[in-house]
Design a protein around this motif. Structure first.
Motif, short mmCIF file in Angstrom:
data_model
loop_
_atom_site.label_atom_id
_atom_site.label_comp_id
_atom_site.label_asym_id
_atom_site.label_seq_id
_atom_site.Cartn_x
_atom_site.Cartn_y
_atom_site.Cartn_z
N VAL A 191 2.26 -0.64 -4.76
CA VAL A 191 1.26 0.41 -4.63
C VAL A 191 0.59 0.28 -3.27
O VAL A 191 0.15 -0.82 -2.89
CB VAL A 191 0.22 0.35 -5.78
N ASP A 192 0.58 1.37 -2.54
CA ASP A 192 -0.10 1.40 -1.24
C ASP A 192 -1.53 1.85 -1.47
O ASP A 192 -1.78 3.02 -1.78
CB ASP A 192 0.63 2.35 -0.29
N THR A 193 -2.47 0.91 -1.39
CA THR A 193 -3.86 1.23 -1.70
C THR A 193 -4.44 2.30 -0.76
O THR A 193 -5.42 2.96 -1.10
CB THR A 193 -4.72 -0.03 -1.62
N GLY A 194 -3.82 2.47 0.43
CA GLY A 194 -4.31 3.49 1.36
C GLY A 194 -4.05 4.89 0.88
O GLY A 194 -4.65 5.84 1.40
N GLU A 195 -3.16 5.08 -0.09
CA GLU A 195 -2.84 6.42 -0.60
C GLU A 195 -3.76 6.84 -1.74
O GLU A 195 -3.64 7.95 -2.24
CB GLU A 195 -1.38 6.44 -1.06
N TYR A 196 -4.67 5.95 -2.16
CA TYR A 196 -5.55 6.24 -3.30
C TYR A 196 -7.00 6.13 -2.83
O TYR A 196 -7.50 5.03 -2.57
CB TYR A 196 -5.28 5.28 -4.45
#
Length: 384
Positions: free
Chosen positions: A321-326
């Motif tokens: 999971v790319d935390t920058g996308e959320y």
């Protein structure tokens, strides 16, 4: 001559204590009464003859340092079979652990709260990897169990006209990778000068070994060549088994090639995202990298035909999971999670009095799911 005032019986007592008209027992075979703190002896005497049995018990709050609320000790040649002791009721007597060894106590018992490290006998392994017992309030908690290893072998198969020379004494079980060396009887030998007279325990079965066949001296009629006859045909087996666990057939052929040493095969198999973690004379062990799971057996062997057994594969078993996308998550880059696991991902600060909020990420079948941002209280009570 006796000294004045000294009875002849006293002198005789120093040498022997007579127990009958025709039998005398040496004084050294008598046991003195033991000292027992916190308990009482029955019968109570100053000395006890050879073979006498002493009974004892302990006061309230104490117990014998053996099994049961009362115990016995036997006088044998001037010594007690066991030393009578009373210990605290919360202390422990030695545990009974089949197929295992552990550090013995110098006093014969273990104090409350004492741990004991257990080692399994050859061919046995710890169930559930539990190797420590703990004395807790007079009993042993979390007692390890040593069970037969699936990789261990029973008694080596019989080889006609041979004896085993490197396994003394015999064992009930033999650990995996155990090498058994044998010697043919006089007049018999294995075919081929470079053939090693040994075989191995491998994955619960014994590898095949060359037979001992009768040696025939050369004669002028055969041109001086030496031949061997008798016994079974070379490669017919003797009760051992191949890597698949099946033995040789009665006709001398096996359903699979026999296992041989790894140096008989070529370059070792390459497993993407895996590596060799153990290299043995008889096998290679592979392990997958983090976030990958192994498909197929991790152990690879070399067959007598020069071919490797099938190598395992390492299959991806993770989510990312790319935390920058959320927007709701605090940006910390890409997070990786093993399949079947969960992880807490910190959320950005929300307008609540509980400022620490988290989203729970779950990885199942390589699919990632995220929960809403929850406070510590919801997470604790599984309300998120």
């Amino acid at each position: 001559m006796l000294q004045p005032g000294v009875s002849w019986k006293v002198y005789l007592g120093f040498a022997f204590l007579c127990c009958g008209a025709h039998r005398c027992v040496s004084a050294s075979r008598y046991c003195p009464a033991p000292t027992l703190d916190g308990g009482y002896l029955v019968p109570q005497q100053d000395t006890y003859s050879h073979g006498a049995v002493l009974f004892y018990a302990c006061e309230n709050g104490l117990k014998p340092a053996v099994e049961g609320w009362w115990a016995t000790a036997t006088c044998r040649d001037g010594k007690w079979s066991t030393r009578p002791q009373c210990i605290d009721i919360n202390d422990c007597i030695p545990p009974a652990l089949p197929h295992a060894k552990y550090t013995s106590s110098s006093v014969g018992w273990y104090k409350n709260g004492s741990p004991v490290r257990v080692t399994c006998d050859t061919g046995y392994v710890h169930r559930n990897w539990d190797a420590t017992a703990l004395c807790a309030n007079g009993t042993w908690s979390s007692v390890p169990v040593c069970e037969r290893s699936t990789q261990a072998c029973s008694e080596p198969p019989k080889i006609a006209h041979a004896v085993i020379i490197n396994q003394n004494p015999k064992q009930d079980l033999y650990a995996s990778d155990t090498e058994v060396v044998y010697e043919c009887e006089e007049g018999y030998n294995v075919q081929g000068e470079d053939v090693k007279k040994s075989f191995f325990c491998f994955a619960g079965s014994w590898t095949a070994a060359p037979d001992c066949v009768r040696e025939i001296k050369p004669t002028p009629a055969d041109g001086g060549s030496t031949t061997s006859t008798g016994g079974r045909r070379p490669g017919s087996g003797h009760g051992g088994s191949d890597v698949g666990g099946r033995g040789s057939t009665g006709g001398g052929s096996s359903s699979k090639p026999d296992v041989t040493t790894v140096d008989r095969c070529g370059a070792t198999p390459v497993v993407p995202n895996g590596e060799i973690v153990e290299r043995n004379q008889m096998f290679l062990n592979y392990q997958c990298a983090s976030f990958y799971t192994r498909v197929g057996p991790g152990r690879v062997v070399c067959h007598s035909n020069g071919q490797w057994s099938k190598a395992p594969a390492c299959k991806a078993a993770y989510c990312s999971v790319d935390t920058g996308e959320y927007p709701q998550l605090k940006h910390v880059g890409v997070k990786f999670i093993n399949s079947g696991e969960k992880v807490r991902l910190e959320c950005v600060k929300l307008d609540h009095w509980l400022t620490n909020h988290y989203s729970v990420g779950s990885c199942n079948n390589e699919q990632m799911t995220l929960s809403r941002c929850c406070n510590w209280w919801d997470l604790t009570w599984n309300k998120c």
